[in-house]
Every structure is written in C-alpha cells, then in structure tokens.
Design an enzyme around this catalytic site. Structure first.
Site, PDB file in Angstrom:
ATOM      1  N   LYS A  22       0.837  -1.204   0.000  1.00  0.00           N
ATOM      2  CA  LYS A  22       0.000   0.000   0.000  1.00  0.00           C
ATOM      3  C   LYS A  22       0.871   1.252   0.000  1.00  0.00           C
ATOM      4  O   LYS A  22       0.681   2.166  -0.804  1.00  0.00           O
ATOM      5  CB  LYS A  22      -0.920  -0.012   1.219  1.00  0.00           C
ATOM      6  CG  LYS A  22      -1.995   1.037   1.151  1.00  0.00           C
ATOM      7  CD  LYS A  22      -2.927   0.943   2.350  1.00  0.00           C
ATOM      8  CE  LYS A  22      -3.874  -0.224   2.228  1.00  0.00           C
ATOM      9  NZ  LYS A  22      -4.548  -0.558   3.482  1.00  0.00           N
ATOM     10  N   ARG A  91      -3.287   2.926   8.581  1.00  0.00           N
ATOM     11  CA  ARG A  91      -3.629   1.747   7.761  1.00  0.00           C
ATOM     12  C   ARG A  91      -2.469   0.778   7.682  1.00  0.00           C
ATOM     13  O   ARG A  91      -1.344   1.183   7.421  1.00  0.00           O
ATOM     14  CB  ARG A  91      -3.942   2.178   6.324  1.00  0.00           C
ATOM     15  CG  ARG A  91      -5.155   3.036   6.195  1.00  0.00           C
ATOM     16  CD  ARG A  91      -5.230   3.645   4.791  1.00  0.00           C
ATOM     17  NE  ARG A  91      -6.444   4.421   4.651  1.00  0.00           N
ATOM     18  CZ  ARG A  91      -7.596   3.909   4.230  1.00  0.00           C
ATOM     19  NH1 ARG A  91      -7.668   2.649   3.877  1.00  0.00           N
ATOM     20  NH2 ARG A  91      -8.673   4.663   4.161  1.00  0.00           N
ATOM     21  N   GLY A 100      -8.302  -7.685   4.161  1.00  0.00           N
ATOM     22  CA  GLY A 100      -9.137  -7.768   5.368  1.00  0.00           C
ATOM     23  C   GLY A 100      -8.458  -8.439   6.544  1.00  0.00           C
ATOM     24  O   GLY A 100      -9.065  -8.608   7.596  1.00  0.00           O
ATOM     25  N   MET A 102      -5.638  -7.534   8.191  1.00  0.00           N
ATOM     26  CA  MET A 102      -4.976  -6.717   9.191  1.00  0.00           C
ATOM     27  C   MET A 102      -5.771  -5.442   9.397  1.00  0.00           C
ATOM     28  O   MET A 102      -6.784  -5.226   8.786  1.00  0.00           O
ATOM     29  CB  MET A 102      -3.561  -6.462   8.747  1.00  0.00           C
ATOM     30  CG  MET A 102      -2.945  -7.839   8.564  1.00  0.00           C
ATOM     31  SD  MET A 102      -1.244  -7.935   8.752  1.00  0.00           S
ATOM     32  CE  MET A 102      -0.749  -6.321   8.726  1.00  0.00           C
ATOM     33  N   ARG A 335      -3.176  -1.351  -6.487  1.00  0.00           N
ATOM     34  CA  ARG A 335      -2.201  -2.445  -6.518  1.00  0.00           C
ATOM     35  C   ARG A 335      -2.506  -3.286  -7.747  1.00  0.00           C
ATOM     36  O   ARG A 335      -3.603  -3.207  -8.308  1.00  0.00           O
ATOM     37  CB  ARG A 335      -2.295  -3.293  -5.254  1.00  0.00           C
ATOM     38  CG  ARG A 335      -3.612  -3.956  -5.122  1.00  0.00           C
ATOM     39  CD  ARG A 335      -3.757  -4.758  -3.851  1.00  0.00           C
ATOM     40  NE  ARG A 335      -5.161  -5.132  -3.761  1.00  0.00           N
ATOM     41  CZ  ARG A 335      -5.830  -5.280  -2.636  1.00  0.00           C
ATOM     42  NH1 ARG A 335      -5.242  -5.069  -1.489  1.00  0.00           N
ATOM     43  NH2 ARG A 335      -7.085  -5.637  -2.642  1.00  0.00           N
ATOM     44  N   HIS A 451     -15.546  -9.022   1.030  1.00  0.00           N
ATOM     45  CA  HIS A 451     -14.523  -9.866   1.657  1.00  0.00           C
ATOM     46  C   HIS A 451     -14.541 -11.285   1.097  1.00  0.00           C
ATOM     47  O   HIS A 451     -13.514 -11.832   0.707  1.00  0.00           O
ATOM     48  CB  HIS A 451     -14.753  -9.883   3.172  1.00  0.00           C
ATOM     49  CG  HIS A 451     -13.806 -10.783   3.895  1.00  0.00           C
ATOM     50  ND1 HIS A 451     -14.125 -12.094   4.201  1.00  0.00           N
ATOM     51  CD2 HIS A 451     -12.548 -10.587   4.323  1.00  0.00           C
ATOM     52  CE1 HIS A 451     -13.104 -12.654   4.813  1.00  0.00           C
ATOM     53  NE2 HIS A 451     -12.132 -11.765   4.911  1.00  0.00           N
ATOM     54  N   ARG A 627      11.715 -48.692 -12.211  1.00  0.00           N
ATOM     55  CA  ARG A 627      12.380 -48.920 -10.941  1.00  0.00           C
ATOM     56  C   ARG A 627      12.084 -50.331 -10.448  1.00  0.00           C
ATOM     57  O   ARG A 627      10.918 -50.735 -10.396  1.00  0.00           O
ATOM     58  CB  ARG A 627      11.890 -47.916  -9.904  1.00  0.00           C
ATOM     59  CG  ARG A 627      12.603 -48.125  -8.580  1.00  0.00           C
ATOM     60  CD  ARG A 627      12.130 -47.149  -7.553  1.00  0.00           C
ATOM     61  NE  ARG A 627      10.778 -47.472  -7.088  1.00  0.00           N
ATOM     62  CZ  ARG A 627      10.119 -46.728  -6.218  1.00  0.00           C
ATOM     63  NH1 ARG A 627      10.653 -45.596  -5.759  1.00  0.00           N
ATOM     64  NH2 ARG A 627       8.922 -47.071  -5.817  1.00  0.00           N
ATOM     65  N   SER A 770      18.356 -40.415 -10.232  1.00  0.00           N
ATOM     66  CA  SER A 770      17.060 -39.761 -10.114  1.00  0.00           C
ATOM     67  C   SER A 770      16.824 -39.515  -8.625  1.00  0.00           C
ATOM     68  O   SER A 770      16.861 -40.450  -7.824  1.00  0.00           O
ATOM     69  CB  SER A 770      15.962 -40.651 -10.694  1.00  0.00           C
ATOM     70  OG  SER A 770      14.718 -40.016 -10.530  1.00  0.00           O
ATOM     71  N   ASN A 774      11.167 -37.926  -1.866  1.00  0.00           N
ATOM     72  CA  ASN A 774      10.272 -38.318  -0.772  1.00  0.00           C
ATOM     73  C   ASN A 774      11.098 -38.970   0.332  1.00  0.00           C
ATOM     74  O   ASN A 774      11.059 -38.559   1.486  1.00  0.00           O
ATOM     75  CB  ASN A 774       9.208 -39.313  -1.261  1.00  0.00           C
ATOM     76  CG  ASN A 774       8.391 -38.772  -2.399  1.00  0.00           C
ATOM     77  OD1 ASN A 774       8.223 -37.556  -2.514  1.00  0.00           O
ATOM     78  ND2 ASN A 774       7.886 -39.645  -3.257  1.00  0.00           N
ATOM     79  N   ASP A 775      11.860 -39.998  -0.063  1.00  0.00           N
ATOM     80  CA  ASP A 775      12.695 -40.661   0.939  1.00  0.00           C
ATOM     81  C   ASP A 775      13.837 -39.757   1.386  1.00  0.00           C
ATOM     82  O   ASP A 775      14.201 -39.749   2.562  1.00  0.00           O
ATOM     83  CB  ASP A 775      13.244 -41.974   0.382  1.00  0.00           C
ATOM     84  CG  ASP A 775      12.270 -43.112   0.620  1.00  0.00           C
ATOM     85  OD1 ASP A 775      11.906 -43.303   1.791  1.00  0.00           O
ATOM     86  OD2 ASP A 775      11.864 -43.780  -0.345  1.00  0.00           O
ATOM     87  N   CYS A 838      12.294 -37.664  -9.244  1.00  0.00           N
ATOM     88  CA  CYS A 838      11.016 -38.351  -9.406  1.00  0.00           C
ATOM     89  C   CYS A 838      10.189 -38.366  -8.127  1.00  0.00           C
ATOM     90  O   CYS A 838       9.127 -38.964  -8.079  1.00  0.00           O
ATOM     91  CB  CYS A 838      11.209 -39.754  -9.943  1.00  0.00           C
ATOM     92  SG  CYS A 838      12.111 -40.821  -8.815  1.00  0.00           S
ATOM     93  N   TYR A 858      15.956 -33.185 -16.023  1.00  0.00           N
ATOM     94  CA  TYR A 858      14.502 -33.311 -16.132  1.00  0.00           C
ATOM     95  C   TYR A 858      13.845 -33.395 -14.764  1.00  0.00           C
ATOM     96  O   TYR A 858      14.513 -33.691 -13.761  1.00  0.00           O
ATOM     97  CB  TYR A 858      14.110 -34.547 -16.971  1.00  0.00           C
ATOM     98  CG  TYR A 858      14.413 -35.866 -16.321  1.00  0.00           C
ATOM     99  CD1 TYR A 858      13.504 -36.471 -15.453  1.00  0.00           C
ATOM    100  CD2 TYR A 858      15.616 -36.522 -16.568  1.00  0.00           C
ATOM    101  CE1 TYR A 858      13.787 -37.673 -14.839  1.00  0.00           C
ATOM    102  CE2 TYR A 858      15.907 -37.738 -15.965  1.00  0.00           C
ATOM    103  CZ  TYR A 858      14.985 -38.310 -15.091  1.00  0.00           C
ATOM    104  OH  TYR A 858      15.263 -39.498 -14.482  1.00  0.00           O
TER     105      TYR A 858
HETATM  106  C1  PEP Z   1      11.046 -41.080  -3.499  1.00  0.00           C
HETATM  107  O1  PEP Z   1      11.463 -41.590  -2.467  1.00  0.00           O
HETATM  108  O2  PEP Z   1      11.082 -39.864  -3.743  1.00  0.00           O
HETATM  109  C2  PEP Z   1      10.438 -41.923  -4.530  1.00  0.00           C
HETATM  110  C3  PEP Z   1      10.080 -41.430  -5.697  1.00  0.00           C
HETATM  111  O3  PEP Z   1      10.191 -43.212  -4.177  1.00  0.00           O
HETATM  112  P1  PEP Z   1       8.900 -43.665  -3.354  1.00  0.00           P
HETATM  113  O4  PEP Z   1       8.042 -42.473  -3.171  1.00  0.00           O
HETATM  114  O5  PEP Z   1       8.263 -44.730  -4.177  1.00  0.00           O
HETATM  115  O6  PEP Z   1       9.531 -44.157  -2.112  1.00  0.00           O
HETATM  116 MG    MG Z   2      11.671 -43.735  -2.363  1.00  0.00          MG
END
Ligand code: PEP
Ligand code: MG
Length: 890
Positions: A22, A91, A100, A102, A335, A451, A627, A770, A774-775, A838, A858
């Site tokens: 603002k 303000r 809305g 703050m 804005r 709002h 895999r 790759s 996640n793990d 992945c 990738y």
């Molecule tokens: C990961 O661990 O990122 C993965 C792609 O394998 P998963 O999720 O199958 O363990």
């Molecule tokens: Mg995994």
C-alpha cells in the site's frame, strides 16, 4: 540508525518490502501526480523491530513527529486541534496483500473537542458525530481488542429505537448518543476512558497495526498463501478525506479489468455517503461503478482517466480504492489486482497482444498453481440445471457439498471428510477457517469486491456472492430461496462460481476445457484455451528442463504423453504386484529356496513383461525409467491382526497356507519398515527377484524392437546407499541384458543421504541419478512421513520451523544441499550423467524452479502435473538465475 519513516514523495512501487504494497503504491501514485491525500509510511523494518523487542524502536517517535509536523504544515491543520482538526487514517500494508486480514483505524484525532471543530468546518453535525462514533468503534475493536458485536448491537439498537433500517436514517443527535454509548462500552470493558489525546490515539493505533501482523487470522492466511511469517507490516498515516460527507461523497473500489474473466471495462462498486471499509465489508449494498456516471459525471470521467493511466503504467490489471469528498476524487490505494486463474492467462495474453508486455513476460505473469486450478472439473452444461437462485460469479469453479452456516461447523465436518459449502450473509476475516475448510462459499450480501469474493479469489476457491434473494438465517442454520425453498444445514447444494448459479442437490461435473485441450480435443475458439496454448507453447520453447511423468501403466503413460511428457521418470513396479497377482507374490514369499522360489518367480515374469511392453509402446521413442521393486515384502502380505484372528478362529482347521502366511508375516515384521529390508537390499537378499524383473524388461524391449518399435529402457535401482550395493546388482543386470541381446541404461535413485554424500563413487556405477526426494526428505530430516504429518506438522508450521511442509516443497537448505552435492560430484565423476527427480516435488512449482537452478536435466511428476511442470520450467528459465552447472543432454 535506519530511516523508519518515508513521506509518500520519497517512496516508489519497487520499495514494497520496506514500505508494504500500500505504501509503495501510494508513493508511486503520488509521484505520478495522481490525487493522493498526503501522508507517510512507517516501514516494515520498524514493525520487525517492534515485534522483536515489544516496543517501538528508538528514534521512531521523533522521526514520525517530524513527518507529522510536515503533514500538518501541508494541510494547514493540526492533528486533533479543537477548531479545525487534521484527522488521519492509520492503515496496515504488508509487502503481500492480505485482504481484510490486518487492521485499519480511521478518523484518528477526534475527541470531545475536535468533533465540534470538524462539524463547524464541514458544516455538518451529523457527519462529525458519525465520524467520531466510527473512530471509537474501530479503535475499540482493533486497538483495544473489544468484541465488535458490542458496538454493532448498540448500533442496531439505535436503529430499532428509531424504527429505521439504515444508518443513513440516523441523525446527528442519534450519533451523538451512540458516541456516549460507545464510550460507555470502552469504559466498562477496559476500565479506562477512551483516549482523547490525538497523539496517543495515533501511537496506540500504530502499535495495534503492528500487533495485527500476529493476529491468528493473519497467521492462518499467511500459511495458506505461503507468505513468510517474519516480514512484518508497514503502517501508513494518511490525511483523512471523507466519503461520508453527504450524498455528493462516497467511496468505492474499481478494477481496470474484470478480475473474474479478464475482460477490459469498468468494474467495481460504489457506495454513496460512506467511509473506507464499508464497501469491502458489504455493510450496505453497493451500486455498480457505472452508475457513478449519473451520480457524479466529472468524478467518473476523471476516475476512468486515472484507471487508464494506472493500467498503462503498471502494465497490468490494477485494483483501486477511491473516495469522493464533495465532488473531489481521491485515490486511497492501488495495486496489481488479484484475479482468477482464467483471468490471469487471458490478461497476460491480452497485454502481450496490446504490446504492453512481450510473450516471455506473459509466461512469467501466470503460475503453475493457476494452471492447476484451470484443470479442475466444472459443472456439466448439459445437466438438468434449474438454479434456485443466481448470485454474482465471484470466483470460478464448481463446488458441491453440504450447506453449513458457521465456520466452526465447516471445519468440524471437513475434518470428518465431508465436503461442505459455507453459507453466510457475508463473511468477515474471522471466517477464514471456514473458507479454507469449505469447497466453496456462498453469501447473500456484498459485491464482487466483498470480503468473501476477494479472499475466495485469492485462495482459488469457488465463490458466489451477493445472492440477494436468499434469506440466510445463521442462527437457525438454514436459508430460504425464492418460492419458499428451504435449505437446512446438511442439505447438499452445488454452487457455480463461473455463472453464479446456486442449485439444490448435486450437479454433475465435466472435465475442464483446458484439460480437454491438453488431451488434444480442446476448443481452439475458446479465448482461455487459446491463451493457455500460447503461454504453454512459449514456455516450452524457453525451458531447459525436460518434463517426464511418473506412470505405472500404459493408460497413464499415454495420457502423460498427451499432456506433453517427454518420457517416464518413474515406473513403480510394485504396483504390478497387487490385485490378482498378490497370490503369486505370497507364493514367492512362502517358497523355500531353489526350485520352489524359481517357480514362483517364473509365474510372475510373463505378467511383468506384458506390463512393460504396453508401457514401452505408449512411450515409443521416449525414455522409460523402470524402478525395480522397492517396498518391503510384507506389504504384499495380509494384515497381521486380521490373519491372526482368522487362524485363531479356525483353530485346528486352519489351512496350511494361512498358517504359513502367518508365520511369514511374523518373520518379516519390522519395527521401522521404511528403514528395513526394502529396495536394493531386497534385491541382494532374495536371489532371483531383481533378475526376474530385469529379464522381463529386457524381453519387453526385445519384443517391441522386433515389432518395429523404439523402446528406450532405463533400469533404476532404489534405495542405494553404497556403490557396492549397486555394483552387485548392475553386474547381474548387464549379464541378462547381454543374454537377451538388448541395451538399457542402468542407474540409481538418490534417496538416502549417504548416496548423495558419496555420489562421486556411485556415479562410477550409474549412468543416471534420479532424486527420490520423498525418501531423501524423510531421511534427511529423520521424519517418518506417515507419522509426523498428522502428529505435529501444523505445530511446526505455527512455530515457523518451516513455512511449507518439506514434503511439498524441497527444503533448499537441507535436502537441497544434499542434491547439490550429488549433482556436483556425480557430474565430476561422470560428465554425461543424466540427472532427474522423481519424488513428489517434481510437480511442485517452487521445487521445479530449484531443479532448474541446480541444473537437473529433467523433472518427473504425476501425469496431471506435467503441464504445470512444463510451465514452471519455462518460467524458471525466463526468470531464474539459470542453472549453476554446465548443460548436459536430457
Ligand atoms: C522417493 O522416495 O522420492 C520416490 C520417488 O520413491 P517412493 O516415493 O516410491 O519411495
Ligand atoms: Mg523412495
């Protein structure tokens, strides 16, 4: 000492971080010569210091006093002076817009003396007392933290006593009495009098705005919108101009384009004889902005001029708040406006067509999240649709759910897994919890800038607002539609944010035209589809990252390919071990070593081969990373408790198979299966398992090749932590490939921290990496995902330990660092090594950008996210700092 206060003439739009959105834009408009009331901004830095120390930073008071003195001089009035008072608004304004969320206090400077001066100067007693009661009301709520209903109820009582419906029908004496009542409320609730010293009012208001940064609803909003928690807000002190000085005054909001569709035109709402927040709060029903032309043609013409100036200057849709004080137009805010996802694409391409921006910039003006929103299904136009009413189409989408009438109930039912639609007369910032929990929001009052509408659009949530024919009774938890249709809590309704229609019951939904376009069947005459096509084509031409999909069957692979996937980055073979084949896996586990085990493997092999053949066919000519089996084998066995009960109940009659299974389940039981016998460890411990899978892949490649296809297999070994693990498996796999007479790349996932840290060694045996983020995230943080997310992540988010779950967006500092090390050392050891990701992060916009930065080749994500990743990869290439590493072929 830092400079904590900036006059509007000193700032500009690029100083958002310091002056808030603002403040920065008020400065920008001031410097453009637009009619902005004079004022100054106290910086976000001062707020951060205040929040850290619990008191205003040293020197701030003096600096603010000097700016106030300059403001008084410019206005020729003194703050709160008895004869002719300067009044100011205080303000909030953070770097990111938080509609809305703050607090703001208007009319600061009024007290029992200056109210008379104001009345005299304005020649309007009613106005002066109305302004005074507004100050006490806002101050009471915002600064003193009193329940807003106390004031609202007193106001309702005043109207009831007089037998009128609208605040417009109250006169000076009524407001004067209300001021007394309000002061009494302050006294009885706080034990103190309402502060009459104007400077004390101002200081307390500034501190309250700073404090509002940490109000629960602001904290929640930031979390939802992923706004960092430590930015703080700026405060703007602005000379008051009055929209409540009679019917030639008023206040309004305007958009330079329709924030719902992107259409150019005049969009907004106007409210005569009203002040500040009345419009956004939806207190009285507004008129359409066009009607201002007949109310005040000169101001209307001037406003349209300014809107043109602003859009050309900002080269984007602007939203504007303005006030007209007795025929003089004032700009209170502008804005770059929030918009729906569809409008974002249309506007970006329209601006490119107008020559205001180029197509590259158009790509950077839209986001992957917006594209994802456009891919949601919508209501079937062919369905029998007889709306019970139609409101304003405030935020598009199709929402179906049980009607609920309070935020608490919305949250409660949503937690039980129910879809709900929140129905309110109007929403307030306190409804945020319910809005987040609901599929959509329906209100009976307030316009497209109320709002509910603004917040829903910001969240990408479906909203129909201002459905005035509905009588919403929150107390009785029901609403009544025309014709006496009564909808009670729990009745299912469908609301259409694109048309504004409200239906009783469930209306069927159909795929979005954008998905149909990605499927290759979209309507090219549709403006949205054309805009998406142009943006995506340009993003594809600019991106460096290739995009692959995670797919385990031919159908998903084919869809991913239509969506633009350039291969498969993760085919999880364990999914092929489920369903009817589970029995074969059980056989494998129950089998003794030697021939018995081989027989079980031989039974699985042809099934695996036919899965792979179909996938290679769908992805012909493109790489397919398969895999080998990852999860612990006991995941394919029956549940221990269920099986124990079955065996116990059967007693002596229990079959040999069940007893064998029970035995195996007990034998394979692990305390921490995620850290147990899985991935490459399985391959090394159970002879023949990986060999069977590799043979199935090799034979599928041979089969496709012999049929004239172009299969490109990449065999990926999971959970490797040491190069020695990989070497053993690799040798065996190479032997099988040679035997069958085909070629395939052999590589590994990098999903164990040790693998990242020894990537240089591992690259000796891997043709590709790759990242299994996640793990890698689980193991880098020591979080077992299934256990921690529900148990304490919300607490961690509250505590600001992270702003976003590290399972959603790559944690750059920790997991990201491991990735950087692996990229660097992997490439040093094997310069041509192919690098991808992945884990789930492969489809997350922010993480895609990170992958671009660290120079991956990738990203791979679920088929539905492929377009999102393509767009974000394009944006990263256009905006980003660029990859840190030399390019390598994808
Ligand atoms: C990961 O661990 O990122 C993965 C792609 O394998 P998963 O999720 O199958 O363990
Ligand atoms: Mg995994």
């Amino acid at each position: 000492m830092p400079k904590y206060v900036y006059d509007f003439t000193e700032g500009n739009k690029d100083l958002k971080d310091l002056l808030g959105g603002k403040g920065a834009n008020l400065a920008e408009m001031t410097n453009l010569g637009l009619p902005v009331p004079p004022g100054f901004t106290i910086t976000t830095e001062a707020c951060r210091s205040y929040l850290a120390d619990g008191r205003l930073p040293g020197g701030l008071r003096e600096e603010a006093d000097a700016h106030l003195a300059a403001l008084e001089k410019a206005m020729g009035k003194r703050l709160g002076a008895a004869d002719d008072p300067l009044l100011v608004s205080v303000r909030s304004g953070a770097a990111f817009s938080m509609p809305g969320m703050m607090d703001t206090v208007l009319n600061v400077g009024l007290n029992d003396e200056s109210v008379h001066g104001l009345a005299k100067q304005a020649g309007d007693e009613r106005f002066a007392w109305d302004s005074y009661r507004r100050l006490i009301q806002m101050f009471g709520k915002t600064v003193l933290g009193l329940d807003a209903d106390l004031f609202e109820d007193a106001m309702e009582e005043a109207k009831r006593a007089k037998g009128v419906e609208s605040d417009l029908d109250l006169d000076a004496a009524d407001f004067q009495r209300l001021v007394d009542t309000y002061k009494g409320i302050v006294r009885s609730q706080t034990g103190h009098d309402f502060p009459s010293d104007p400077r004390e009012q101002m200081r307390l208001a500034v501190e309250a705005v700073f404090d509002s940064w940490n109000a629960p609803r602001a904290v929640l909003y930031r979390r939802q919108e992923r706004i960092p928690a430590d930015l703080g807000t700026a405060v703007n002190i602005v000379a008051m101009v009055f929209g409540n000085l009679g019917m030639e005054s008023g206040t309004g909001v305007a958009f330079t384009r329709d924030p719902g569709s992107g259409q150019k035109g005049v969009y907004g709402d106007y409210l005569q004889n009203a002040q500040g927040e009345d419009v956004v709060a939806g207190i009285r029903n507004t008129v359409r902005l066009q009607e201002l032309e007949s109310i005040d043609a000169e101001s209307y013409r001037r406003l349209l001029d300014i809107m043109r100036t602003l859009e050309n200057h900002y080269r984007d849709l602007c939203d504007i708040e303005f006030t007209i004080e007795r025929g003089k137009l004032w700009m209170l805010q502008t804005r770059v406006g929030k918009r729906t996802a569809g409008a974002a694409f249309r506007i970006a391409v329209q601006l490119a067509d107008q020559g205001l921006i180029d197509l590259d910039e158009a790509v950077t003006r839209v986001t992957g999240d917006q594209l994802a929103q456009l891919m949601f299904p919508r209501f079937d136009a062919e369905a029998d649709r007889r709306p019970i009413t139609t409101g304003m189409n405030a935020s598009p989408g199709a929402a179906v759910g049980k009607a609920v009438f309070s935020s608490e109930r919305a949250k409660e039912l949503a937690e039980q897994g129910e879809d709900v639609v929140l129905v309110r007369r109007e929403t307030t910032p306190d409804d945020l919890v319910g809005m987040i929990a609901a599929q959509g929001v329906l209100t009976s009052r307030g316009g497209k800038t109320s709002h509910a509408a603004v917040v829903a659009r910001g969240m990408g949530k479906t909203c129909v607002c201002g459905a005035e024919e509905l009588e919403v009774d929150g107390q009785e938890r029901r609403f009544t539609a025309p014709g006496g249709v009564v909808v009670n809590e729990g009745d299912v309704i469908s609301i259409d944010g694109t048309t504004g229609e409200v239906h009783l019951g469930e209306v069927p939904v159909v795929p979005s035209p954008v998905v149909e376009y990605f499927e290759g069947a979209g309507d090219r005459d549709d403006e949205l589809v054309r805009a998406v096509d142009r943006v995506m084509t340009r993003a594809d031409s600019r991106r460096r990252l290739a995009v692959r999909a995670n797919a385990d069957n031919a159908e998903d692979a084919a869809r991913a390919r239509r969506f633009g996937a350039q291969g498969i980055g993760l085919c999880r073979t364990e999914h092929m071990f489920l369903g009817d084949r589970r029995r074969l896996v059980e056989d494998l586990i129950l089998a003794g070593p030697g021939e018995e085990r081989q027989a079980a493997l031989d039974a699985l092999e042809p099934l695996q081969r036919s899965d792979f053949t179909a996938i290679f066919q769908a992805m012909d000519g493109l790489p397919v990373t398969i895999r080998l089996i990852d999860p612990p084998l006991h995941e394919f066995l029956p549940d221990l408790t269920a099986l124990s009960v079955r065996v116990a109940l059967a007693g002596a009659d229990a079959g040999a198979r069940d007893r064998g299974l029970l035995e195996a389940v007990k034998r394979l039981h692990e305390q921490n299966p995620m850290l147990g016998l899985r991935g490459v460890r399985l391959g090394l411990v159970i002879p023949g398992l990986f060999a069977m899978q590799v043979r199935a892949i090799a034979q599928a490649v041979a089969e496709r090749r012999d049929a004239g296809g172009d299969p490109r297999a990449e065999i990926m070994i999971p959970l490797v932590a040491a190069v020695q693990e990989l070497e053993g498996v690799r040798e065996e796999a190479e032997g099988i490939l040679r035997e069958v007479g085909v070629e395939a790349l052999i590589g590994t996932m990098i999903e164990v921290p040790r693998a990242a840290l020894t990537a240089g060694q591992i690259a000796e045996a891997a043709e590709f990496f790759s990242f299994g983020t996640n793990d890698l995230t689980q193991m880098a943080w020591g979080f077992s995902r299934d256990d921690v997310e529900a148990a304490f992540f919300s607490r961690y988010l509250d505590l600001g330990i992270f702003g976003v779950s590290p399972f959603e967006t790559i944690d750059r500092d920790g997991v990201g660092r491991l990735m950087r090390i692996a990229v660097e050392e992997g490439r040093a050891a094997r310069p041509g090594i192919k690098l991808g990701i992945c884990g789930e992060h492969g489809g997350d916009p922010e993480s895609v950008r990170f992958c671009h930065e660290i120079g991956l080749d990738y990203v791979s994500c679920s088929p539905f996210r492929v377009p999102v990743a393509r767009l974000e990869a394009g944006r990263a290439a256009l905006e980003g700092a660029g990859p840190e590493h030399a390019e390598a072929g994808a």
